[in-house]
Design an enzyme around this catalytic site. Structure first.
Site, short mmCIF file in Angstrom:
data_model
loop_
_atom_site.label_atom_id
_atom_site.label_comp_id
_atom_site.label_asym_id
_atom_site.label_seq_id
_atom_site.Cartn_x
_atom_site.Cartn_y
_atom_site.Cartn_z
N HIS A 53 0.79 -1.23 0.00
CA HIS A 53 0.00 0.00 0.00
C HIS A 53 0.81 1.27 0.00
O HIS A 53 0.24 2.36 0.05
CB HIS A 53 -0.93 0.04 1.23
CG HIS A 53 -2.12 -0.85 1.09
ND1 HIS A 53 -3.31 -0.41 0.55
CD2 HIS A 53 -2.31 -2.14 1.40
CE1 HIS A 53 -4.17 -1.41 0.54
NE2 HIS A 53 -3.59 -2.47 1.06
N LYS B 59 -8.62 14.12 4.28
CA LYS B 59 -7.79 12.91 4.28
C LYS B 59 -6.88 13.00 5.48
O LYS B 59 -6.82 14.05 6.13
CB LYS B 59 -6.98 12.81 2.98
CG LYS B 59 -6.30 14.13 2.60
CD LYS B 59 -5.50 14.05 1.29
CE LYS B 59 -6.34 14.12 0.05
NZ LYS B 59 -6.37 12.86 -0.69
N ARG B 60 -6.15 11.92 5.81
CA ARG B 60 -5.20 12.03 6.90
C ARG B 60 -4.24 13.20 6.63
O ARG B 60 -3.90 13.48 5.47
CB ARG B 60 -4.41 10.72 7.06
CG ARG B 60 -5.23 9.60 7.66
CD ARG B 60 -5.77 9.96 9.04
NE ARG B 60 -4.69 10.02 10.01
CZ ARG B 60 -4.43 9.07 10.89
NH1 ARG B 60 -5.16 7.98 10.95
NH2 ARG B 60 -3.43 9.20 11.75
N LYS C 136 0.82 14.43 1.53
CA LYS C 136 -0.48 14.79 0.96
C LYS C 136 -0.59 16.31 0.73
O LYS C 136 -1.50 16.78 0.07
CB LYS C 136 -1.62 14.29 1.86
CG LYS C 136 -1.75 12.76 1.87
CD LYS C 136 -2.83 12.32 2.84
CE LYS C 136 -2.97 10.81 2.97
NZ LYS C 136 -3.78 10.21 1.88
N THR D 216 -8.31 6.94 -2.49
CA THR D 216 -9.67 6.48 -2.77
C THR D 216 -10.66 7.60 -2.51
O THR D 216 -11.77 7.59 -3.05
CB THR D 216 -10.04 5.26 -1.90
OG1 THR D 216 -9.77 5.57 -0.53
CG2 THR D 216 -9.27 4.04 -2.34
N LYS E 17 -14.33 8.83 -4.52
CA LYS E 17 -15.64 9.18 -3.94
C LYS E 17 -16.09 10.54 -4.47
O LYS E 17 -17.25 10.74 -4.82
CB LYS E 17 -15.56 9.22 -2.42
CG LYS E 17 -15.16 7.91 -1.76
CD LYS E 17 -14.77 8.14 -0.29
CE LYS E 17 -13.91 7.00 0.22
NZ LYS E 17 -13.25 7.33 1.51
C1 LIG Z 1 -11.93 7.49 1.75
C2 LIG Z 1 -11.45 7.82 3.10
C3 LIG Z 1 -10.08 7.96 3.35
C4 LIG Z 1 -9.03 7.87 2.26
O1 LIG Z 1 -8.87 9.15 1.68
P1 LIG Z 1 -7.61 9.51 0.76
O2 LIG Z 1 -7.95 10.87 0.23
O3 LIG Z 1 -7.56 8.48 -0.32
O4 LIG Z 1 -6.41 9.51 1.62
C5 LIG Z 1 -9.66 8.26 4.63
N1 LIG Z 1 -10.55 8.40 5.64
C6 LIG Z 1 -11.89 8.28 5.43
C7 LIG Z 1 -12.81 8.48 6.58
C8 LIG Z 1 -12.38 7.98 4.17
O5 LIG Z 1 -13.69 7.85 4.00
#
Ligand SMILES: *Cc1c(COP(=O)(O)O)cnc(C)c1O
Length: 821
Positions: free
Chosen positions: A362, A553-554, A559, A661, A665
């Site tokens: 990952h 995101k985190r 990032k 991911t 979304k």
């Molecule tokens: C989808 C999701 C992530 C992943 O987000 P990235 O932008 O791909 O890092 C992290 N936390 C939550 C709560 C999510 O729904």
């Protein structure tokens, strides 16, 4: 015992069960006013319907003796279960009607459910989306994980700083789980090993004087989409053995004996809150072994129950997918169980193990690659260390045969790193023990074979493959965006819910003015809903006419939330200088948790909050610019956020985000991406078309080429906009009462060794933001882009991802559940 007839799915049946659970199962009366018990009654009512289908799914899997896959993951970021279960059972409307008859409101009840936050971020959410798709595709896949008492911490913001609060998510009960004490397993730790020879001269190993812990399974139902299938997520809880107290107790040391019980129960107490980095803590290794051992013993128990002690078909019928290196100790544990417990020879055991394990990588970040000190292994898992050394010795023999005399390569590829302290390299153990190694987006898989795993790729090119991530459109479009769902289904029918490629049929409608108008109205309503969340949780008012620019995101340097803030400061600077020609009013939302030990990430949160305070309280920005930091970003928040977003920020340094991911979304819900050529962004842009994506920044190759001659100070000096942004921060404009607190951030940006190249991409980012702002002012054209993004998001369904895992790695066939009668 014979089984009851199945519960019906109509509103009357739901209403009567709801009342029965409320008054009899839960014992509440008409004076009870908290919605919590009504929620529980509804959840139990839905769960009854799952139970019928759950058993029929298991019966089919057992009686057809199907091949199975097991997903091993330390994390499952499930979020809430109720809405998803109702959607997949097809009882949303009936349930809403039943509640109406009882004077209850669905949203109010649904909000009573706590998120199951048993994961950090993308990796854990991926596992949750995978399970949803496996059930929808009717694949015999069982998820195995840990039942953490405390999930991902709850984030509060105090004075701009992140504060971590424990997430005791089970406190009010968890109706979605079923305890299965009859399948409890015993897990060994510590002790020592002894070898002995039996009467036939065969060598055996015993693992003795261990401190044992029990693993008690709790099953969570995973419903497929309207297909009668309910799969299982089995989560292990640690518990003390019954005899834990005897020795100590008899010696009069009662409190010592209770401490032993405490230690046992600690194993699954808390999720480690690190995303993309490893803590190296002993308890974490215990968690990993606990999961691997409990799950493998459970699979072997099931095998022996139905096949006896003949393992000749085991590899034909079973495979294990390792979600990152976290459960990789399973490679050695399966060897131990096959040899020490089931009497198999090394070669036979290895034949089975290396044909049943598959590994998903990952990340390319070196700090995330797990290594455990050999010393710790020897103390905690001595038998497993013996086995790892033997695996390594045999593996290195193979390497030496292929590349005679290449001792450097032997050292490079060894599972044991020989530095001042010997370490076990878990990723290498995973590769050596697996028949498949995959990355999670095309670029990421390619970079793995060229960089991190190059030596292994040269040895075993056929092991390596790509499986681009996805998300489930059931949760991430159908359930979370009812307005858009309805519009799409009215336009092209409802098949997209289990066949996302159907969304392409929306493409011609992008040219239909009336359709665009309806699309815009839905987006506007979703922005109103998101604005209410921001108002409630941040106290900042977002005008839904503004462009909603979102990065959630985190929080991590790779990032580049920092790059986002620099752009916001640049916009503020433009306002202060009166440079507002062609202005697009913009509301910027940033959210995400920082690992508690990650000082720089926490400082970036503080900067965002301080900049937000300055901007939002300056009357000059009114109607032009807003900035808010959303506390406690989590799955249920994302369900409100992604439908209401216009612009999706996916701005990682190229080559660092394995897939992403969140980007998927947002795309599905009609947001347009501003992003780098990183992870799945590349594939998103390919699908949407380059004219429907705001691209900026260095490529992964350019990032690598820049290392060693990066001069951020020259870049800043040559860019008047960036110079002013840096000057504002350096002059303390955002920390007037807190001198020096952002010095570390300034140094990071100005450091020639900045791995994330924030300054390098600033100009290109600002230019792309200008293009996005201009595009937004033409609402008709923006809406076209929005429709096209959603319409071309079909590839990013986990149904597609899981079909590829099933075909290429798991070799699994769908198997329908028996009919519910
Ligand atoms: C989808 C999701 C992530 C992943 O987000 P990235 O932008 O791909 O890092 C992290 N936390 C939550 C709560 C999510 O729904």
């Amino acid at each position: 015992m014979t089984e009851l007839p199945a519960r019906t799915l109509d509103a009357d049946g739901l209403a009567s069960d709801l009342r029965r659970h409320y008054s009899h199962t839960l014992g509440r009366d008409k004076y009870c006013t908290t919605p919590h018990y009504a929620y529980q009654a509804l959840a139990l009512t839905v769960r009854d319907r799952l139970m019928d289908r759950w058993k029929n799914t298991n019966y089919a899997y057992i009686e057809q003796d199907s091949r199975r896959a097991y997903y091993l993951s330390l994390e499952y970021l499930m979020g809430r279960a109720l809405g998803n279960a109702m959607l997949n059972l097809g009882i949303q409307d009936a349930a809403t009607q039943a509640l109406g008859e009882l004077g209850l409101v669905m949203e109010e009840l649904a909000d009573c459910e706590r998120d199951a936050g048993l994961g950090n971020g993308g990796l854990g959410r991926l596992a949750a989306c995978f399970l949803d798709s496996c059930a929808t595709l009717q694949l015999p896949v069982i998820g195995y994980g840990l039942r953490y008492e405390y999930g991902m911490f709850r984030q509060e913001i105090a004075d701009g700083h992140q504060v971590e609060e424990p997430d005791h998510w089970l406190r009010n009960g968890h109706v979605w789980e079923l305890e299965r004490p009859e399948y409890t397993q015993r897990i060994q730790f510590g002790g020592h090993t002894e070898s002995w020879t039996d009467e036939f001269g065969k060598l055996h190993v015993r693992w003795l004087n261990t401190h044992d812990v029990l693993a008690v399974p709790y099953d969570v139902p995973i419903p497929g989409y309207r297909n009668g299938t309910v799969n299982t997520l089995r989560l292990w809880k640690s518990a003390a053995t019954d005899e834990f107290d005897l020795g100590e107790f008899n010696a009069g040391s009662y409190t010592e004996s209770v401490r032993a019980k405490n230690d046992a129960e600690h194993i699954t107490m808390v999720l480690y809150p690190n995303d993309a980095s490893e803590s190296g803590k002993e308890l974490r290794l215990k968690q990993q072994y606990f999961l691997a051992s409990a799950s493998l013993q459970d699979v072997l128990r099931h095998w022996i129950k139905f096949h006896g002690s003949d393992f000749s078909q085991f590899a034909e019928k079973n495979c294990f997918q390792l979600n990152d290196t976290h459960p990789t100790i399973a490679v050695a544990e399966l060897m131990r169980l096959l040899m020490d417990v089931n009497g198999m020879e090394w070669e036979d055991a290895w034949g089975i193990t290396s044909r049943t394990m598959a590994y998903t990588n990952h990340t390319l970040l070196p700090e995330a690659l797990e290594k455990w000190p050999v010393r710790l292994f020897r103390r905690l898992l001595p038998r497993l260390l013996d086995i790892i050394f033997e695996i390594n010795a045999r593996f290195l023999k193979q390497v030496a045969q292929r590349w005679p005399g290449d001792t450097e390569r032997l050292a490079r590829m060894s599972i044991i790193e020989e530095n001042h302290e010997q370490m076990v390299r878990m990723a290498y153990l995973a590769i050596v023990g697996s028949y498949s190694v995959n990355g999670v987006a095309a670029l990421h898989s390619q970079l793995l074979t060229e960089g991190l795993f190059r030596d292994f790729y040269e040895l075993w090119p056929d092991k390596f493959n790509n499986k681009t991530n996805g998300v489930t459109q059931r949760r991430w479009l159908a359930a979370c965006n009812p307005g858009l769902s309805r519009l799409i289904t009215e336009s092209i029918g409802g098949d997209w819910v289990s066949d996302l490629a159907q969304l392409r049929r929306l493409l011609p409608l992008a040219d239909d003015a009336l359709f665009r108008e309806r699309w815009r109205t839905v987006k506007f309503d979703n922005k109103v809903r998101l604005a209410a969340l921001v108002q409630d949780d941040c106290g900042v008012s977002f005008d839904p006419e503004m462009m909603f620019d979102v990065q959630v995101k985190r929080i991590h340097e790779y990032k580049r939330q920092l790059l986002n803030v620099l752009h916001v400061i640049h916009l503020y600077d433009r306002i202060k200088r009166g440079d507002m020609g062609d202005w697009t009013p913009r509301a910027v939302l940033i959210g995400g948790k920082a690992a508690p030990g990650y000082a720089m990430a926490k400082r970036i949160i503080k900067l965002i909050n301080n900049v937000a305070d300055v901007i939002n309280s300056d009357p000059d920005t009114f109607g032009l610019l807003r900035l808010a930091f959303l506390p406690d970003y989590r799955v249920s928040a994302m369900e409100v956020i992604c439908p209401g977003t216009d612009l999706s920020e996916q701005i990682s340094t190229a080559g660092k985000e394995a897939s992403g991911t969140g980007n998927m979304k947002f795309m599905m819900n009609g947001a347009i991406t501003i992003g780098t050529l990183d992870g799945a962004n590349i594939e998103i842009r390919e699908e949407a078309g380059e004219e429907n994506f705001f691209l900026f920044g260095l490529t992964a190759a350019e990032v690598e080429a820049l290392r060693g001659n990066y001069d951020p100070n020259a870049i800043i000096a040559a860019d008047a906009d960036l110079m002013r942004v840096m000057a504002l921060i350096e002059a303390g404009q955002f920390n007037q009462l807190e001198p020096g607190i952002f010095d570390s951030i300034v140094h990071a940006i100005r450091n020639p060794h900045d791995p994330w190249l924030v300054a390098a991409d600033f100009r290109s980012y600002v230019d792309a933001q200008r293009r996005a702002a201009a595009a937004y002012r033409d609402q008709d054209s923006w809406t076209r882009m929005s429709i096209i993004n959603s319409a071309t998001s079909g590839k990013f369904s986990t149904d597609r991802t899981i079909s590829e895992y099933a075909a290429d790695i798991w070799k699994l066939q769908p198997l329908a559940a028996y009919d519910v009668k």
